[in-house]
Design an enzyme around this catalytic site. Sequence first.
Site, PDB file in Angstrom:
ATOM      1  CG  HIS A   1      25.344   8.591 -38.105  1.00 49.49           C
ATOM      2  ND1 HIS A   1      25.991   8.416 -37.435  1.00 49.49           N
ATOM      3  CD2 HIS A   1      26.460   8.608 -39.502  1.00 49.49           C
ATOM      4  CE1 HIS A   1      26.925   9.331 -37.159  1.00 49.49           C
ATOM      5  NE2 HIS A   1      27.372   9.250 -38.712  1.00 49.49           N
TER       6      HIS A   1
ATOM      7  CG  HIS B   1      30.190   4.558 -38.985  1.00 45.36           C
ATOM      8  ND1 HIS B   1      30.733   4.517 -39.173  1.00 45.36           N
ATOM      9  CD2 HIS B   1      28.962   5.507 -38.973  1.00 45.36           C
ATOM     10  CE1 HIS B   1      31.030   5.854 -38.987  1.00 45.36           C
ATOM     11  NE2 HIS B   1      29.926   6.687 -38.642  1.00 45.36           N
TER      12      HIS B   1
HETATM   13  P1  5GP Z   1      31.430   9.794 -38.027  1.00 42.69           P
HETATM   14  O1  5GP Z   1      31.570  10.583 -37.819  1.00 42.69           O
HETATM   15  O2  5GP Z   1      32.208   8.405 -37.687  1.00 42.69           O
HETATM   16  O3  5GP Z   1      29.849   9.138 -39.178  1.00 42.69           O
HETATM   17  O4  5GP Z   1      30.241   9.493 -37.253  1.00 42.69           O
HETATM   18  C1  5GP Z   1      30.557   8.482 -35.970  1.00 42.69           C
HETATM   19  C2  5GP Z   1      30.015   8.422 -35.027  1.00 42.69           C
HETATM   20  O5  5GP Z   1      29.718   7.511 -33.480  1.00 42.69           O
HETATM   21  C3  5GP Z   1      29.867   9.428 -34.246  1.00 42.69           C
HETATM   22  O6  5GP Z   1      28.281  10.303 -34.345  1.00 42.69           O
HETATM   23  C4  5GP Z   1      29.454   9.197 -32.297  1.00 42.69           C
HETATM   24  O7  5GP Z   1      29.225  10.129 -32.002  1.00 42.69           O
HETATM   25  C5  5GP Z   1      30.051   7.889 -32.905  1.00 42.69           C
HETATM   26  N1  5GP Z   1      30.647   7.581 -31.057  1.00 42.69           N
HETATM   27  C6  5GP Z   1      32.449   7.411 -30.973  1.00 42.69           C
HETATM   28  N2  5GP Z   1      32.461   6.201 -30.768  1.00 42.69           N
HETATM   29  C7  5GP Z   1      31.372   6.125 -29.837  1.00 42.69           C
HETATM   30  C8  5GP Z   1      30.507   5.406 -29.009  1.00 42.69           C
HETATM   31  O8  5GP Z   1      31.980   4.791 -28.078  1.00 42.69           O
HETATM   32  N3  5GP Z   1      30.008   4.614 -28.569  1.00 42.69           N
HETATM   33  C9  5GP Z   1      28.781   5.202 -29.294  1.00 42.69           C
HETATM   34  N4  5GP Z   1      27.056   4.599 -29.143  1.00 42.69           N
HETATM   35  N5  5GP Z   1      28.961   5.666 -30.245  1.00 42.69           N
HETATM   36  C10 5GP Z   1      30.151   6.426 -30.942  1.00 42.69           C
END
Ligand code: 5GP
Length: 113
Positions: A101, A99
């Site tokens: 951001h 993903h």
């Molecule tokens: P990572 O830390 O893996 O780079 O980012 C994961 C992101 O996914 C985090 O910013 C977190 O807030 C978001 N996230 C986790 N679970 C969900 C969800 O169920 N729905 C949405 N919209 N975002 C999520």
Amino acid sequence: MSATIFSKIIAREIPADIVFEDEVCLAFRDIAPKAPVHVLLIPRQPLAKLGDASAGDQAMLGHLLVKAGEIARQQGCGDAFRVVINSGAGAGQEVFHLHLHILGGRDLGWPPG
Ligand code: 5GP
């Protein structure tokens, strides 16, 4: 790759505030936003992390970057926004479905920490 919460968002099994989608990708608002604009952009085809990408992923990755700019503009970021990809747990990745951001809507400090 095992299914993640993002696979369930693609399958519409759990709700998300979707702001863009096409045949390659889906973009939705982060559930815990770190900036006024915080959108997650994911490929429909699952890839656990950027560090696993190979030559066959080039078109998809290029598509995501082009769409990231379009989405940032559409969300009102103007010409100042940031795209972050955490790859691996040590870099803060929590969901193992690639993903981007897309962050904006305020001044963004550097280094990000
Ligand atoms: P990572 O830390 O893996 O780079 O980012 C994961 C992101 O996914 C985090 O910013 C977190 O807030 C978001 N996230 C986790 N679970 C969900 C969800 O169920 N729905 C949405 N919209 N975002 C999520």
